[in-house]
Design a protein around this motif. Structure first.
Motif, PDB file in Angstrom:
ATOM      1  N   GLU A  59       0.844  -1.197   0.000  1.00 25.71           N
ATOM      2  CA  GLU A  59       0.000   0.000   0.000  1.00 25.71           C
ATOM      3  C   GLU A  59       0.876   1.243   0.000  1.00 25.71           C
ATOM      4  N   LEU A  60       0.367   2.290  -0.620  1.00 27.48           N
ATOM      5  CA  LEU A  60       1.049   3.573  -0.614  1.00 27.48           C
ATOM      6  C   LEU A  60       0.061   4.653  -0.208  1.00 27.48           C
ATOM      7  N   PHE A  61       0.570   5.617   0.510  1.00 28.95           N
ATOM      8  CA  PHE A  61      -0.236   6.750   0.924  1.00 28.95           C
ATOM      9  C   PHE A  61       0.417   7.995   0.338  1.00 28.95           C
ATOM     10  N   PHE A  62      -0.341   8.769  -0.409  1.00 31.33           N
ATOM     11  CA  PHE A  62       0.170   9.975  -1.055  1.00 31.33           C
ATOM     12  C   PHE A  62      -0.282  11.190  -0.266  1.00 31.33           C
ATOM     13  N   GLN A  63       0.662  12.110  -0.064  1.00 33.97           N
ATOM     14  CA  GLN A  63       0.334  13.343   0.626  1.00 33.97           C
ATOM     15  C   GLN A  63       0.843  14.511  -0.233  1.00 33.97           C
ATOM     16  N   PRO A  64      -0.023  15.023  -1.124  1.00 36.11           N
ATOM     17  CA  PRO A  64       0.397  16.136  -1.976  1.00 36.11           C
ATOM     18  C   PRO A  64       0.277  17.466  -1.233  1.00 36.11           C
ATOM     19  N   ASP A  65       1.134  18.375  -1.591  1.00 36.10           N
ATOM     20  CA  ASP A  65       1.022  19.738  -1.087  1.00 36.10           C
ATOM     21  C   ASP A  65      -0.225  20.376  -1.687  1.00 36.10           C
ATOM     22  N   ALA A  66      -0.809  21.318  -0.989  1.00 30.83           N
ATOM     23  CA  ALA A  66      -2.034  21.962  -1.475  1.00 30.83           C
ATOM     24  C   ALA A  66      -1.803  22.705  -2.788  1.00 30.83           C
ATOM     25  N   GLN A  67      -0.579  23.134  -3.026  1.00 27.69           N
ATOM     26  CA  GLN A  67      -0.263  23.872  -4.255  1.00 27.69           C
ATOM     27  C   GLN A  67       0.311  22.980  -5.350  1.00 27.69           C
ATOM     28  N   ALA A  68       0.388  21.678  -5.110  1.00 30.63           N
ATOM     29  CA  ALA A  68       0.970  20.751  -6.093  1.00 30.63           C
ATOM     30  C   ALA A  68       0.060  20.631  -7.317  1.00 30.63           C
ATOM     31  N   SER A  69       0.682  20.364  -8.439  1.00 29.84           N
ATOM     32  CA  SER A  69      -0.043  20.217  -9.700  1.00 29.84           C
ATOM     33  C   SER A  69      -0.844  18.917  -9.693  1.00 29.84           C
ATOM     34  N   TYR A  70      -2.097  19.014 -10.104  1.00 30.10           N
ATOM     35  CA  TYR A  70      -2.956  17.833 -10.172  1.00 30.10           C
ATOM     36  C   TYR A  70      -2.411  16.837 -11.189  1.00 30.10           C
ATOM     37  N   ALA A  71      -1.922  17.333 -12.316  1.00 33.06           N
ATOM     38  CA  ALA A  71      -1.367  16.456 -13.356  1.00 33.06           C
ATOM     39  C   ALA A  71      -0.153  15.697 -12.819  1.00 33.06           C
ATOM     40  N   ARG A  72       0.659  16.365 -12.006  1.00 31.69           N
ATOM     41  CA  ARG A  72       1.842  15.712 -11.434  1.00 31.69           C
ATOM     42  C   ARG A  72       1.425  14.624 -10.445  1.00 31.69           C
ATOM     43  N   LEU A  73       0.362  14.868  -9.687  1.00 33.32           N
ATOM     44  CA  LEU A  73      -0.143  13.859  -8.755  1.00 33.32           C
ATOM     45  C   LEU A  73      -0.638  12.632  -9.512  1.00 33.32           C
ATOM     46  N   ILE A  74      -1.339  12.848 -10.614  1.00 34.06           N
ATOM     47  CA  ILE A  74      -1.834  11.723 -11.415  1.00 34.06           C
ATOM     48  C   ILE A  74      -0.664  10.928 -11.987  1.00 34.06           C
ATOM     49  N   GLN A  75       0.405  11.612 -12.412  1.00 36.59           N
ATOM     50  CA  GLN A  75       1.594  10.908 -12.905  1.00 36.59           C
ATOM     51  C   GLN A  75       2.214  10.056 -11.798  1.00 36.59           C
ATOM     52  N   ALA A  76       2.255  10.604 -10.582  1.00 40.82           N
ATOM     53  CA  ALA A  76       2.812   9.852  -9.457  1.00 40.82           C
ATOM     54  C   ALA A  76       1.946   8.629  -9.140  1.00 40.82           C
ATOM     55  N   LEU A  77       0.637   8.786  -9.197  1.00 38.48           N
ATOM     56  CA  LEU A  77      -0.264   7.656  -8.959  1.00 38.48           C
ATOM     57  C   LEU A  77      -0.113   6.593 -10.040  1.00 38.48           C
ATOM     58  N   ASP A  78       0.008   7.020 -11.296  1.00 37.43           N
ATOM     59  CA  ASP A  78       0.211   6.068 -12.401  1.00 37.43           C
ATOM     60  C   ASP A  78       1.529   5.316 -12.230  1.00 37.43           C
ATOM     61  N   GLY A  79       2.569   6.033 -11.811  1.00 36.97           N
ATOM     62  CA  GLY A  79       3.859   5.381 -11.585  1.00 36.97           C
ATOM     63  C   GLY A  79       3.776   4.359 -10.462  1.00 36.97           C
ATOM     64  N   ALA A  80       3.023   4.676  -9.416  1.00 39.29           N
ATOM     65  CA  ALA A  80       2.862   3.740  -8.307  1.00 39.29           C
ATOM     66  C   ALA A  80       2.103   2.495  -8.749  1.00 39.29           C
ATOM     67  N   LYS A  81       1.100   2.686  -9.573  1.00 38.09           N
ATOM     68  CA  LYS A  81       0.342   1.535 -10.081  1.00 38.09           C
ATOM     69  C   LYS A  81       1.252   0.659 -10.949  1.00 38.09           C
ATOM     70  N   ALA A  82       2.097   1.297 -11.772  1.00 39.31           N
ATOM     71  CA  ALA A  82       3.025   0.551 -12.615  1.00 39.31           C
ATOM     72  C   ALA A  82       4.080  -0.174 -11.775  1.00 39.31           C
ATOM     73  N   ALA A  83       4.410   0.369 -10.603  1.00 37.36           N
ATOM     74  CA  ALA A  83       5.412  -0.244  -9.737  1.00 37.36           C
ATOM     75  C   ALA A  83       4.848  -1.427  -8.966  1.00 37.36           C
ATOM     76  N   GLY A  84       3.527  -1.575  -8.958  1.00 39.30           N
ATOM     77  CA  GLY A  84       2.925  -2.738  -8.305  1.00 39.30           C
ATOM     78  C   GLY A  84       2.163  -2.438  -7.033  1.00 39.30           C
ATOM     79  N   ALA A  85       1.792  -1.183  -6.809  1.00 41.20           N
ATOM     80  CA  ALA A  85       1.013  -0.850  -5.612  1.00 41.20           C
ATOM     81  C   ALA A  85      -0.368  -1.494  -5.709  1.00 41.20           C
ATOM     82  N   GLU A  86      -0.787  -2.152  -4.633  1.00 39.79           N
ATOM     83  CA  GLU A  86      -2.080  -2.822  -4.621  1.00 39.79           C
ATOM     84  C   GLU A  86      -3.193  -1.893  -4.158  1.00 39.79           C
ATOM     85  N   ALA A  87      -2.860  -0.946  -3.298  1.00 37.52           N
ATOM     86  CA  ALA A  87      -3.850   0.013  -2.802  1.00 37.52           C
ATOM     87  C   ALA A  87      -3.135   1.351  -2.607  1.00 37.52           C
ATOM     88  N   MET A  88      -3.869   2.428  -2.920  1.00 41.22           N
ATOM     89  CA  MET A  88      -3.296   3.765  -2.784  1.00 41.22           C
ATOM     90  C   MET A  88      -4.313   4.660  -2.093  1.00 41.22           C
TER      91      MET A  88
END
Length: 142
Positions: A106-135
């Motif tokens: 499992e992974l838990f993401f904690q984005p900054d309030a000013q972080a780019s939404y597109a960058r967060l989605i890229q990070a989530l996609d990378g985690a899914k590709a790395a084998g994360a079962e739950a996020m």
């Protein structure tokens, strides 16, 4: 013999200026049906699992707790507090998750309030590709 009858020639009718709308209506109805069938398939959906009320307590040794990925306002990623470059993000996550048993990846993401939404989605996609079962995604309340 018989007298010849005169041949009567009818004058040709004038040009027809009415528009035949039947084919147009047929085409519009077919397009409507196609769009009605295709539109629900085009929606991007994200499955959400709402956590139960109350806080989840993890063992003090931090075993079984999900890994923490932070996203800063300028787009930098941190895995368990250590900075991770863009090129090393997926390989480091893959190694991090491979060290855990199945069912606890499992992974838990904690984005900054000013972080780019597109960058967060890229990070989530990378985690899914790395084998994360739950996020999970956590935000600070305003």
């Amino acid at each position: 013999m018989y007298p010849r009858r005169p041949v009567v020639v009818k004058p040709q009718s004038g040009l027809q200026s009415d528009i035949n709308v039947t084919p147009l209506v047929d085409v519009v109805l077919v397009l409507l049906i196609i769009f009605m069938v295709v539109t629900p398939l085009m929606r991007g959906e994200l499955r959400l699992q709402i956590p139960p009320s109350g806080e989840v307590e993890y063992p003090p040794s931090n075993e079984g707790a999900p890994g923490l990925v932070r996203l800063s306002a300028d787009g930098r990623l941190f895995l368990e507090g250590e900075p991770v470059s863009e090129a090393d993000y997926v390989p480091r996550l893959r190694a991090f998750l491979a060290a855990r048993p199945r069912g606890e990846r499992e992974l838990f993401f904690q984005p900054d309030a000013q972080a780019s939404y597109a960058r967060l989605i890229q990070a989530l996609d990378g985690a899914k590709a790395a084998g994360a079962e739950a996020m999970g995604i956590g935000v600070d309340p305003p």
